[in-house]
Design an enzyme around this catalytic site. Structure first.
Site, PDB file in Angstrom:
ATOM      1  N   ASP A  36       0.806  -1.233   0.000  1.00 22.52           N
ATOM      2  CA  ASP A  36       0.000   0.000   0.000  1.00 22.52           C
ATOM      3  C   ASP A  36       0.837   1.280   0.000  1.00 22.52           C
ATOM      4  OD1 ASP A  36      -2.213  -1.617   0.070  1.00 22.52           O
ATOM      5  OD2 ASP A  36      -2.964  -0.943   2.005  1.00 22.52           O
ATOM      6  N   CYS A  74      -4.119  -5.990  -3.257  1.00 24.84           N
ATOM      7  CA  CYS A  74      -2.984  -6.817  -2.823  1.00 24.84           C
ATOM      8  C   CYS A  74      -2.908  -8.180  -3.503  1.00 24.84           C
ATOM      9  CB  CYS A  74      -3.032  -7.028  -1.307  1.00 24.84           C
ATOM     10  SG  CYS A  74      -3.154  -5.542  -0.320  1.00 24.84           S
ATOM     11  N   LYS A 128       4.461 -11.228   4.000  1.00 26.05           N
ATOM     12  CA  LYS A 128       3.037 -11.423   3.715  1.00 26.05           C
ATOM     13  C   LYS A 128       2.852 -12.385   2.544  1.00 26.05           C
ATOM     14  CE  LYS A 128      -1.068  -8.697   2.404  1.00 26.05           C
ATOM     15  NZ  LYS A 128      -1.647  -7.343   2.404  1.00 26.05           N
ATOM     16  N   HIS A 130      -0.743 -14.018   1.478  1.00 23.11           N
ATOM     17  CA  HIS A 130      -1.990 -13.472   0.947  1.00 23.11           C
ATOM     18  C   HIS A 130      -2.381 -14.064  -0.397  1.00 23.11           C
ATOM     19  CE1 HIS A 130      -4.674  -9.609   0.787  1.00 23.11           C
ATOM     20  NE2 HIS A 130      -5.323 -10.681   1.243  1.00 23.11           N
ATOM     21  N   HIS A 232       0.600  -1.281   5.070  1.00 21.13           N
ATOM     22  CA  HIS A 232      -0.810  -1.663   5.143  1.00 21.13           C
ATOM     23  C   HIS A 232      -1.332  -1.422   6.558  1.00 21.13           C
ATOM     24  CE1 HIS A 232      -4.439  -4.140   4.865  1.00 21.13           C
ATOM     25  NE2 HIS A 232      -4.233  -4.258   3.560  1.00 21.13           N
ATOM     26  N   ASP A 295       2.557  -3.036  -4.109  1.00 22.80           N
ATOM     27  CA  ASP A 295       1.582  -3.955  -4.700  1.00 22.80           C
ATOM     28  C   ASP A 295       0.388  -3.235  -5.303  1.00 22.80           C
ATOM     29  OD1 ASP A 295       0.610  -3.131  -2.230  1.00 22.80           O
ATOM     30  OD2 ASP A 295      -0.177  -5.082  -1.665  1.00 22.80           O
ATOM     31  N   ASN A 296       0.123  -2.025  -4.881  1.00 24.42           N
ATOM     32  CA  ASN A 296      -0.963  -1.201  -5.446  1.00 24.42           C
ATOM     33  C   ASN A 296      -0.739   0.234  -4.996  1.00 24.42           C
ATOM     34  OD1 ASN A 296      -2.570  -3.181  -3.146  1.00 24.42           O
ATOM     35  ND2 ASN A 296      -2.423  -0.999  -2.679  1.00 24.42           N
TER      36      ASN A 296
END
Length: 544
Positions: A36, A74, A128, A130, A232, A295-296
């Site tokens: 994030d 994500c 992470k 996910h 995040h 990731d974004n």
């Protein structure tokens, strides 16, 4: 006869030595994923709030990928990064994988870790995951990684390492609250209880440095996938967490939420610097591909309880505007032929391109079914991008999609405001904490918006609508208008270009698989597993 045998033996030995040299001259690979991190959350993009000296230094000694695109969330981005596929090819395009869902990257897909492991690499995942864990086959050590240290779920507390299910009430006594911190290796799945009270970003770096130390002087190439929790949000009871000494670095930011976020970023930056320094100190840097990326886009103004900034780009995490999908990215590739350190690349790159790029760099055949394309030659020689279009996403559940064709982005549909607190997902949001906010301007911004930002009251500029198509749709020339001020979809001279973009989006719709996003499985809940999140079934069948 004897002389011939001696020559044969010497030649054979020389071949073995040559083959060994070829095998172990393969580059090491290190992916460092920030979670994030917004476009305006790094110093080298001109932020006047945050401090990222280590990331900025890496930017000065690597290739700045200024047209690097990720998915707006994500799990889809991580899936694309590790498979080389679009999220819509995997059924992971709708949203993130939440706690207790029987969903993951399909087992018939091969991850980068598996390609590299089969080519003789050691493979390690840190941080992470996910990407699914309902059955052990979906966990990192079931997907080609030798070891995994970190957590399986979307989010968690940075200090006590518990994770709670968003879809249930959040007090810690709730049934959906459990520990999610582990070390998986040698076929064993070990929960870790004695890291309580230690900040996760620091812990993940300690593990990463430990992994790197094992390969100092080693001839075996390695792949380390380091996916930080930062920045995040944590659990809903305390979503923003950083060591107090890092928060104290930013007394100039009057908004406490943005101030904590800046502390989280500052801590992340310091830890990224520790990893990069370790590569240098251990003599590994010269033969290691290093990719740093988010990731974004950043979630802005309380979107997902977070306070990132993508300014001056439009939009937030979740959205298909540039602020949601144009991500911070830096790459360093071994070899004197690569783009000069500190160069700025405008090459169009999608996160799915890294699997084929790494495979080409390692001399491994590239499978033909991948959606990503190798950018290795482009990055090494500074040439044109290997792609001229990319799919941003297709979500059949919300009918929200976008495609990029050359300079043009077409967005169809609109993601609903308000979900996860994302009331400003289509806005040009300046970060809170500036005095006054209206005067916030980045220093030496790397994006020139080429125009005057529309007023927040100018709904015609903000609305995504086409009178020609009589539907929710908008189109932008990203090269000329990177901040997406002017919707050109109804311009008469754009008719041919508009139809081409629509045709390409239809093509991707035809090839997209249905999204998988089921309700959580009640048998996954922590009280059934000693208040921990663990793989809970031997049945590898995903739910729809």
């Amino acid at each position: 006869m004897v002389a011939y045998s001696v020559k044969f033996i010497l030649g054979f030995l020389a071949f073995i030595v040559f083959a060994a040299d070829c095998t172990y001259s393969k580059p090491n690979v290190v992916f460092i994923v920030a979670d994030d991190l917004g476009w305006d959350d790094v110093g080298y993009h001109g932020s006047k709030q945050v401090l990222t000296p280590n990331i900025d230094q890496f930017a000065a000694n690597s290739i700045r990928l200024e047209s690097h695109y990720v998915n707006p969330l994500c799990s889809p981005s991580r899936a694309s990064l590790l498979t080389g596929r679009y999220a819509s090819s995997l059924g992971l395009q709708h949203s993130v994988i939440i706690q207790g869902q029987r969903v993951g990257v399909p087992l018939n897909e091969t991850l980068l870790s598996e390609y590299l492991r089969d080519a003789g690499y050691a493979t390690h995942a840190v941080g992470k995951w996910h990407l699914g864990y309902f059955a052990k086959e979906y966990t990192p050590t079931g997907r080609g990684f030798d070891t995994f240290y970190g957590y399986y779920n979307e989010n968690g507390d940075y200090f006590d390492h518990t994770s709670n299910l968003d879809y249930v009430l959040t007090p810690k006594e709730n049934v959906a609250w459990g520990l999610d911190w582990r070390l998986d290796e040698n076929g064993e799945f070990n929960l870790i209880y004695n890291d309580f009270g230690k900040y996760s970003t620091d812990l993940l770096t300690e593990r990463a440095v430990y992994v790197l130390q094992n390969y100092s002087g080693s001839e075996q190439p390695f792949f380390m996938y380091l996916a930080y929790q930062a920045v995040h949000s944590g659990n809903e009871d305390q979503p923003l967490q950083a060591p107090q000494e890092d928060i104290n670095k930013f007394p100039n930011i009057y908004d406490s939420r943005r101030r904590i976020t800046a502390g989280m970023i500052y801590n992340l930056d310091r830890n990224v610097g520790r990893v990069l320094d370790s590569l240098d100190q251990l003599g590994l840097a010269d033969n290691t591909i290093v990719l740093f990326l988010t990731d974004n886009g950043g979630p802005t103004l309380n979107c997902d309880f977070s306070w990132g900034s993508n300014y001056p780009l439009r939009g937030s995490k979740h959205s298909l505007y540039e602020g949601g999908v144009r991500g911070v990215a830096l790459a360093r590739l071994p070899g004197s032929g690569s783009l000069k350190s500190g160069s700025v690349s405008s090459q169009l790159i999608h996160v799915s391109d890294w699997v084929p790029t790494v495979l080409e760099a390692a001399g491994i055949p590239i499978p033909s079914h991948l959606d990503g394309v190798s950018q290795y030659t482009s990055l090494m020689n500074g040439g044109e991008s290997a792609r001229s279009e990319l799919l941003h996403n297709i979500d059949q559940m919300t009918n929200y999609s976008a495609v990029r064709v050359n300079d043009i982005k077409l967005i169809v549909g609109e993601w609903h405001n308000g979900y996860g607190g994302c009331d400003h997902f289509a806005d040009w949001a300046t970060p809170p904490g500036s005095t006054p906010m209206s005067s916030y301007v980045t220093e030496n911004p790397t994006v020139n918006c080429n125009g005057q930002q529309p007023s927040k009251f100018d709904m015609d500029a903000k609305n995504c609508w086409s009178d020609t198509l009589q539907m929710t749709a908008c189109m932008y020339n990203i090269t000329a208008d990177p901040c997406e001020y002017v919707n050109i979809i109804d311009m008469e001279e754009m008719e041919e270009i508009r139809e081409e973009a629509i045709d390409r989006l239809k093509f991707y719709y035809t090839n997209a698989v249905p999204p998988k996003w089921p309700l959580p499985d009640p048998t996954s809940l922590p009280p059934l597993h000693n208040f921990t999140w663990v793989p809970w079934t031997d049945d590898v069948t995903m739910w729809n």
